[in-house]
Design an enzyme around this catalytic site. Sequence first.
Site, PDB file in Angstrom:
ATOM      1  N   CYS A   1      74.677 -18.001  59.365  1.00  0.00           N
ATOM      2  CA  CYS A   1      75.608 -16.867  59.515  1.00  0.00           C
ATOM      3  C   CYS A   1      77.068 -17.324  59.534  1.00  0.00           C
ATOM      4  O   CYS A   1      77.798 -17.155  58.554  1.00  0.00           O
ATOM      5  CB  CYS A   1      75.312 -16.078  60.790  1.00  0.00           C
ATOM      6  SG  CYS A   1      73.648 -15.359  60.853  1.00  0.00           S
ATOM      7  N   ARG A   2      77.494 -17.913  60.647  1.00  0.00           N
ATOM      8  CA  ARG A   2      78.927 -18.207  60.812  1.00  0.00           C
ATOM      9  C   ARG A   2      79.421 -19.389  59.989  1.00  0.00           C
ATOM     10  O   ARG A   2      80.434 -19.279  59.281  1.00  0.00           O
ATOM     11  CB  ARG A   2      79.233 -18.455  62.304  1.00  0.00           C
ATOM     12  CG  ARG A   2      79.088 -17.209  63.151  1.00  0.00           C
ATOM     13  CD  ARG A   2      79.051 -17.550  64.626  1.00  0.00           C
ATOM     14  NE  ARG A   2      77.839 -18.283  64.987  1.00  0.00           N
ATOM     15  CZ  ARG A   2      77.591 -18.817  66.167  1.00  0.00           C
ATOM     16  NH1 ARG A   2      78.508 -18.716  67.119  1.00  0.00           N
ATOM     17  NH2 ARG A   2      76.455 -19.433  66.406  1.00  0.00           N
ATOM     18  N   SER A   3      78.738 -20.539  60.089  1.00  0.00           N
ATOM     19  CA  SER A   3      79.285 -21.729  59.409  1.00  0.00           C
ATOM     20  C   SER A   3      79.226 -21.661  57.879  1.00  0.00           C
ATOM     21  O   SER A   3      80.157 -22.137  57.227  1.00  0.00           O
ATOM     22  CB  SER A   3      78.680 -23.025  59.957  1.00  0.00           C
ATOM     23  OG  SER A   3      77.294 -23.093  59.780  1.00  0.00           O
TER      24      SER A   3
ATOM     25  N   ASP B   1      78.345 -15.034  67.740  1.00  0.00           N
ATOM     26  CA  ASP B   1      77.126 -15.085  66.946  1.00  0.00           C
ATOM     27  C   ASP B   1      76.739 -13.667  66.525  1.00  0.00           C
ATOM     28  O   ASP B   1      76.443 -12.839  67.384  1.00  0.00           O
ATOM     29  CB  ASP B   1      76.032 -15.716  67.821  1.00  0.00           C
ATOM     30  CG  ASP B   1      74.741 -15.934  67.068  1.00  0.00           C
ATOM     31  OD1 ASP B   1      74.625 -15.432  65.927  1.00  0.00           O
ATOM     32  OD2 ASP B   1      73.860 -16.597  67.622  1.00  0.00           O
TER      33      ASP B   1
ATOM     34  N   ASN C   1      73.311 -22.326  61.056  1.00  0.00           N
ATOM     35  CA  ASN C   1      73.858 -22.612  59.721  1.00  0.00           C
ATOM     36  C   ASN C   1      73.382 -21.580  58.689  1.00  0.00           C
ATOM     37  O   ASN C   1      73.148 -21.897  57.521  1.00  0.00           O
ATOM     38  CB  ASN C   1      73.512 -24.047  59.265  1.00  0.00           C
ATOM     39  CG  ASN C   1      74.257 -24.504  58.012  1.00  0.00           C
ATOM     40  OD1 ASN C   1      73.741 -25.283  57.232  1.00  0.00           O
ATOM     41  ND2 ASN C   1      75.464 -24.027  57.798  1.00  0.00           N
TER      42      ASN C   1
ATOM     43  N   CYS D   1      77.600 -24.287  63.240  1.00  0.00           N
ATOM     44  CA  CYS D   1      77.177 -23.244  64.188  1.00  0.00           C
ATOM     45  C   CYS D   1      75.749 -23.559  64.617  1.00  0.00           C
ATOM     46  O   CYS D   1      75.289 -24.686  64.418  1.00  0.00           O
ATOM     47  CB  CYS D   1      77.313 -21.840  63.573  1.00  0.00           C
ATOM     48  SG  CYS D   1      76.289 -21.565  62.109  1.00  0.00           S
TER      49      CYS D   1
HETATM   50  P1  4NP Z   1      74.538 -18.790  63.193  1.00  0.00           P
HETATM   51  O1  4NP Z   1      73.644 -17.559  63.712  1.00  0.00           O
HETATM   52  O2  4NP Z   1      74.497 -19.827  64.274  1.00  0.00           O
HETATM   53  O3  4NP Z   1      75.898 -18.200  63.017  1.00  0.00           O
HETATM   54  O4  4NP Z   1      73.916 -19.241  61.895  1.00  0.00           O
HETATM   55  C1  4NP Z   1      72.334 -17.695  64.164  1.00  0.00           C
HETATM   56  C2  4NP Z   1      71.313 -17.777  63.250  1.00  0.00           C
HETATM   57  C3  4NP Z   1      69.993 -17.847  63.704  1.00  0.00           C
HETATM   58  C4  4NP Z   1      69.733 -17.843  65.051  1.00  0.00           C
HETATM   59  C5  4NP Z   1      70.760 -17.756  65.962  1.00  0.00           C
HETATM   60  C6  4NP Z   1      72.062 -17.687  65.510  1.00  0.00           C
HETATM   61  N1  4NP Z   1      68.383 -17.878  65.497  1.00  0.00           N
HETATM   62  O5  4NP Z   1      68.151 -17.702  66.710  1.00  0.00           O
HETATM   63  O6  4NP Z   1      67.464 -18.089  64.682  1.00  0.00           O
END
Ligand code: 4NP
Length: 162
Positions: A13-15, A125, A11, A8
């Site tokens: 939240c989702r992955s 997200d 790295n 994602c």
């Molecule tokens: P992820 O979520 O891609 O599912 O881990 C996010 C985590 C952090 C950010 C964006 C999405 N960020 O903007 O820091």
Amino acid sequence: MTKVLFVCLGNICRSPTAEGVFRELVRRRGLQKAIAADSAGTSGWHIDAPPDTRARAEAKRRGISIDDLRSRQVSVGDFERFDYVIAMDDANVVDLEAVCPGPFRNRIHLFTDFAPEGTAAFVPDPYYGGPDGFAQVFDLVTQCAEGLLAHITKERQREDVR
Ligand code: 4NP
């Protein structure tokens, strides 16, 4: 051994949720020696950070722990190392394709393509939303992970790999 990398943006939240859920499904089927999983981010924004507190809380609520995972960024070598590079959304696919060596492009897949037809077009997200987003991500990721594991199991039988 079949190796799967979940990807994602951050790295956190989702992955990592996908990695934790998929690992648990693999463990329940006793396939730990046949199928391995890892996760990474297209960005390097959260390198070495544990998963988001809300993702960890949701995982715990569902009976798994992702507390030990740490964020890392995708590297060029990952495309050679992993048989499946699984993206959460189209932006992840675009970012992965930009760094993936040509011969390995077919290893990149959208996670939702393994869920039943019509389930969802991407894993949204949840970072800027509320806790509901994390519960929804967990449900969706579980559906996708079940489909992916079924796909891999079938492929392994077809190819008679060990
Ligand atoms: P992820 O979520 O891609 O599912 O881990 C996010 C985590 C952090 C950010 C964006 C999405 N960020 O903007 O820091």
